[in-house]
Design an enzyme around this catalytic site. Structure first.
Site, PDB file in Angstrom:
ATOM      1  CE  LYS A 101       3.529  -0.966   6.373  1.00 44.50           C
ATOM      2  NZ  LYS A 101       3.075  -1.313   7.716  1.00 44.50           N
ATOM      3  CG  ASP A 106       4.630  -1.910  11.389  1.00 43.44           C
ATOM      4  OD1 ASP A 106       4.557  -0.723  11.761  1.00 43.44           O
ATOM      5  OD2 ASP A 106       4.347  -2.276  10.238  1.00 43.44           O
TER       6      ASP A 106
END
Length: 296
Positions: free
Chosen positions: A75, A111
């Site tokens: 990420k 997210d």
């Protein structure tokens, strides 16, 4: 029964990169949505070791992949390999969704959208006078902090065990508008903060399968959570976690991580397919069936 999907030379590719990636539930959810929409797309898991990340992304460009999800451990490592990242992904310092736009890779982070979705719809309220207490200060907590800020919380407390890491977490938000609402502290401050919490979030891995009997809080600590507060666990196996079982005993509203998983996936598909209408219920149901949960 849906008819057999044929994969041909015209089938467009989406996927998820991680290492390991076998456990990812994204293919279950995304392929259910793509089949439901009748689109000639397939979503595949791609196990990519960290040292192969750069060559893999170049390969993705070469074979015309439309977009991909990014999970642990890529990420942050993916960021220098992208042409552009959205301000949101910049704020969090992590990318979980990449799309191909004008022969360039663009990274964002869904997210936050996944986390706040239930708080904006099912449990919608005015958060401007409310207090959020977040347990944990890792990558997941970053998306939660940004989400709470976006919802307009008056105060956001982040509690961790390691003072150095907490300080680094705090410093990473300096020069951002989030800084003024954010306070960090150690777990010793829990007794003082739990009675004030309108939203209590578990952003630690404590209580995750296989250690299903664990919770970040003791029963005594949880006993002071106000009735009607929202307890939100980013974990979705087991369902419900020990943390959420404790919270429900106190009269709290429980939200688990499955909804965040669904909603961050919906947000990613919107980007890849350039479409607003997606079969959210089909995605949710596919995950529940896969996890043997039936109706929630």
């Amino acid at each position: 029964m849906t008819k057999e999907r044929l994969i041909t030379g015209k089938t467009k590719l989406l996927g998820v990169i991680g290492h390991p990636v076998e456990h990812s539930l994204s293919p279950v959810m995304h392929n259910a949505a793509l089949a439901n929409l009748g689109l000639d797309y397939i979503y595949l898991p791609f196990p990519i070791e960290p040292q192969n990340l750069e060559v893999a992304i170049a390969g993705f460009a070469a074979i015309g992949i439309v977009g991909f999800s990014v999970t642990i451990p890529h990420k942050q490592a993916i960021i220098p390999l992208l042409s552009e990242i959205t301000p949101l992904a910049q704020t969090i310092g992590a990318v979980n969704t990449v799309s191909r736009q004008d022969n360039r890779w663009v990274g964002t982070n869904t997210d936050i959208e996944g986390f706040i979705a239930p708080l904006q719809t099912t449990y919608k309220q005015d958060w401007s006078q409310k207090i959020a207490v977040i347990l944990g200060n890792g990558g997941a907590a970053r998306a939660v902090v940004a989400g709470c800020h976006q919802l307009g919380f008056a105060k956001i407390y982040v509690l961790g065990r390691n003072v150095q890491k907490l300080q680094a977490f705090c410093d990473s938000w300096s020069n951002s508008p989030i800084e003024e609402n954010l306070q960090v502290g150690t777990w010793d401050e829990l007794p003082k903060l739990i009675p004030q919490a309108n939203l209590l979030v578990n952003a630690t891995p404590i209580g995750m399968y296989p250690k299903v009997d664990e919770s970040p809080l003791s029963l005594e600590e949880m006993a002071n959570l106000p009735t009607g507060a929202i307890a939100y666990d980013l974990i979705y196996i087991p369902k419900p976690t020990q943390f959420l079982q404790q919270a429900e005993k106190q009269g709290a509203i429980a939200i688990d991580g499955l909804e965040m998983l669904v909603q961050q996936g919906v947000a990613a598909l919107k980007i890849w397919l350039q479409s607003e209408t997606l079969p959210v219920e089909v995605m949710r149901q596919a995950l529940q069936n896969h996890l043997g949960l039936g109706e929630s």
